[in-house]
Design a protein around this motif. Structure first.
Motif, PDB file in Angstrom:
ATOM      1  N   ARG A  95       4.524  -8.356  -8.132  1.00 50.14           N
ATOM      2  CA  ARG A  95       4.345  -8.582  -6.696  1.00 50.14           C
ATOM      3  C   ARG A  95       3.444  -7.518  -6.076  1.00 50.14           C
ATOM      4  NH1 ARG A  95       9.221  -7.709  -2.473  1.00 50.14           N
ATOM      5  NH2 ARG A  95       7.964  -7.713  -0.595  1.00 50.14           N
ATOM      6  N   MET A  96       3.677  -6.260  -6.423  1.00 51.83           N
ATOM      7  CA  MET A  96       2.879  -5.166  -5.871  1.00 51.83           C
ATOM      8  C   MET A  96       1.419  -5.275  -6.313  1.00 51.83           C
ATOM      9  SD  MET A  96       5.662  -2.108  -6.282  1.00 51.83           S
ATOM     10  CE  MET A  96       4.640  -0.782  -5.650  1.00 51.83           C
ATOM     11  N   LEU A  97       1.208  -5.602  -7.586  1.00 49.74           N
ATOM     12  CA  LEU A  97      -0.158  -5.748  -8.095  1.00 49.74           C
ATOM     13  C   LEU A  97      -0.880  -6.881  -7.368  1.00 49.74           C
ATOM     14  CD1 LEU A  97      -2.308  -4.808 -10.113  1.00 49.74           C
ATOM     15  CD2 LEU A  97      -1.298  -6.412 -11.768  1.00 49.74           C
ATOM     16  N   ALA A  98      -0.194  -7.993  -7.138  1.00 52.69           N
ATOM     17  CA  ALA A  98      -0.798  -9.126  -6.434  1.00 52.69           C
ATOM     18  C   ALA A  98      -1.151  -8.755  -4.995  1.00 52.69           C
ATOM     19  CB  ALA A  98       0.146 -10.327  -6.466  1.00 52.69           C
ATOM     20  N   ILE A  99      -0.302  -8.023  -4.322  1.00 54.17           N
ATOM     21  CA  ILE A  99      -0.585  -7.610  -2.949  1.00 54.17           C
ATOM     22  C   ILE A  99      -1.779  -6.668  -2.906  1.00 54.17           C
ATOM     23  CG2 ILE A  99       0.331  -6.189  -1.050  1.00 54.17           C
ATOM     24  CD1 ILE A  99       3.027  -7.685  -1.554  1.00 54.17           C
ATOM     25  N   CYS A 100      -1.823  -5.730  -3.826  1.00 55.72           N
ATOM     26  CA  CYS A 100      -2.917  -4.765  -3.861  1.00 55.72           C
ATOM     27  C   CYS A 100      -4.255  -5.444  -4.170  1.00 55.72           C
ATOM     28  CB  CYS A 100      -2.597  -3.678  -4.888  1.00 55.72           C
ATOM     29  SG  CYS A 100      -3.737  -2.286  -4.871  1.00 55.72           S
ATOM     30  N   ARG A 127      -9.467  -7.997  -2.412  1.00 56.85           N
ATOM     31  CA  ARG A 127     -10.270  -9.219  -2.288  1.00 56.85           C
ATOM     32  C   ARG A 127     -10.550  -9.524  -0.812  1.00 56.85           C
ATOM     33  NH1 ARG A 127      -6.955 -12.098  -4.796  1.00 56.85           N
ATOM     34  NH2 ARG A 127      -7.786 -11.768  -6.872  1.00 56.85           N
ATOM     35  N   ASP A 128      -9.512  -9.428   0.030  1.00 57.93           N
ATOM     36  CA  ASP A 128      -9.661  -9.704   1.459  1.00 57.93           C
ATOM     37  C   ASP A 128     -10.618  -8.737   2.156  1.00 57.93           C
ATOM     38  OD1 ASP A 128      -7.864 -11.775   1.149  1.00 57.93           O
ATOM     39  OD2 ASP A 128      -6.180 -10.698   2.079  1.00 57.93           O
ATOM     40  N   ARG A 129     -10.779  -7.549   1.608  1.00 58.72           N
ATOM     41  CA  ARG A 129     -11.671  -6.546   2.197  1.00 58.72           C
ATOM     42  C   ARG A 129     -13.103  -6.650   1.654  1.00 58.72           C
ATOM     43  NH1 ARG A 129      -7.936  -6.829   5.166  1.00 58.72           N
ATOM     44  NH2 ARG A 129      -6.954  -5.074   6.230  1.00 58.72           N
ATOM     45  N   GLY A 130     -13.341  -7.636   0.797  1.00 54.81           N
ATOM     46  CA  GLY A 130     -14.687  -7.885   0.323  1.00 54.81           C
ATOM     47  C   GLY A 130     -15.065  -7.234  -0.991  1.00 54.81           C
ATOM     48  N   TYR A 131     -14.122  -6.563  -1.612  1.00 48.82           N
ATOM     49  CA  TYR A 131     -14.418  -6.007  -2.929  1.00 48.82           C
ATOM     50  C   TYR A 131     -14.570  -7.165  -3.922  1.00 48.82           C
ATOM     51  CZ  TYR A 131     -12.794  -1.504  -1.082  1.00 48.82           C
ATOM     52  OH  TYR A 131     -12.633  -0.353  -0.344  1.00 48.82           O
ATOM     53  N   THR A 132     -15.475  -7.018  -4.878  1.00 48.40           N
ATOM     54  CA  THR A 132     -15.687  -8.073  -5.873  1.00 48.40           C
ATOM     55  C   THR A 132     -15.105  -7.718  -7.233  1.00 48.40           C
ATOM     56  OG1 THR A 132     -17.883  -7.195  -6.406  1.00 48.40           O
ATOM     57  CG2 THR A 132     -17.757  -8.947  -4.735  1.00 48.40           C
ATOM     58  N   ARG A 133     -14.706  -6.461  -7.390  1.00 48.34           N
ATOM     59  CA  ARG A 133     -14.033  -6.070  -8.624  1.00 48.34           C
ATOM     60  C   ARG A 133     -13.112  -4.895  -8.343  1.00 48.34           C
ATOM     61  NH1 ARG A 133     -16.698  -2.762 -13.094  1.00 48.34           N
ATOM     62  NH2 ARG A 133     -17.298  -0.929 -11.942  1.00 48.34           N
ATOM     63  N   MET A 134     -12.225  -4.684  -9.283  1.00 52.04           N
ATOM     64  CA  MET A 134     -11.270  -3.603  -9.163  1.00 52.04           C
ATOM     65  C   MET A 134     -11.160  -2.930 -10.514  1.00 52.04           C
ATOM     66  SD  MET A 134      -7.682  -4.041  -7.196  1.00 52.04           S
ATOM     67  CE  MET A 134      -7.007  -2.645  -6.329  1.00 52.04           C
ATOM     68  N   GLN A 135     -10.898  -1.627 -10.512  1.00 53.56           N
ATOM     69  CA  GLN A 135     -10.751  -0.885 -11.757  1.00 53.56           C
ATOM     70  C   GLN A 135      -9.566   0.066 -11.661  1.00 53.56           C
ATOM     71  OE1 GLN A 135     -14.159   2.464 -10.778  1.00 53.56           O
ATOM     72  NE2 GLN A 135     -14.722   0.761 -12.053  1.00 53.56           N
ATOM     73  N   LEU A 136      -9.113   0.516 -12.817  1.00 55.94           N
ATOM     74  CA  LEU A 136      -8.035   1.495 -12.874  1.00 55.94           C
ATOM     75  C   LEU A 136      -8.173   2.307 -14.148  1.00 55.94           C
ATOM     76  CD1 LEU A 136      -5.611   0.628 -15.101  1.00 55.94           C
ATOM     77  CD2 LEU A 136      -5.251  -1.139 -13.404  1.00 55.94           C
TER      78      LEU A 136
END
Length: 161
Positions: A100-105, A110-119
């Motif tokens: 749930r937390m991962l989906a919210i993050c 995505r809603d802020r316009g980022y096209t990718r995410m990394q960790l």
């Protein structure tokens, strides 16, 4: 079940708890030395001093006033968000809260316009890596290192949003 768990915004009042949770957990679970908690403190201080609330956010999971974990979305660049400080206390694992937390993050990113995410993580974090894989992330690189007093395999993960 996570119906009774709220996700609220991180506040400076969570600082000591979050540094302590990371330090204790990784010392007990992975044998990390005392250099890890100060890294977490630095990440939090930087977040508190410099984050842009529109593009970056930290959440704390809470049940009946007890803090259970955290997850942060920070800006790496205009198109890339970075997931940071994702942790759950032992009593909060295995109930779907991490998913749930991962989906919210990632939804926030995505809603802020980022096209990718990394960790950045370690191969030994098997449950977290399985969660990332299931959510569509891929391991982009893996490298043996000696960090925090132990031999580890560092990993960089990414997902297209």
């Amino acid at each position: 079940m996570t119906d009774d768990v709220i996700l609220r915004a991180y506040t400076p009042g969570d600082f000591d708890w979050l540094v302590d949770l990371h330090g204790r957990h990784y010392a007990e679970a992975e044998g990390f030395d005392a250099t890890f908690a100060p890294l977490v403190a630095t990440i939090l201080r930087d977040f508190e001093a410099q984050h842009d609330p529109y593009f970056e956010r930290g959440w704390v999971a809470e049940r009946d006033g007890a803090r259970l974990g955290s997850i942060f979305c920070v800006r790496a660049d205009a198109r890339t968000a970075k997931l940071r400080l994702f942790i759950l206390s032992p009593e909060a694992r295995g109930i779907g809260l991490g998913k749930r937390m991962l989906a919210i993050c990632t939804g926030f990113a995505r809603d802020r316009g980022y096209t990718r995410m990394q960790l950045w993580t370690h191969e030994s974090h098997e449950a977290a890596c399985a969660l990332y894989r299931t959510a569509g992330w891929r391991c982009a690189s893996s490298e043996p290192v000696h960090s925090f007093g132990v031999d580890l395999v560092e990993q960089a993960w990414e997902v297209t949003l």
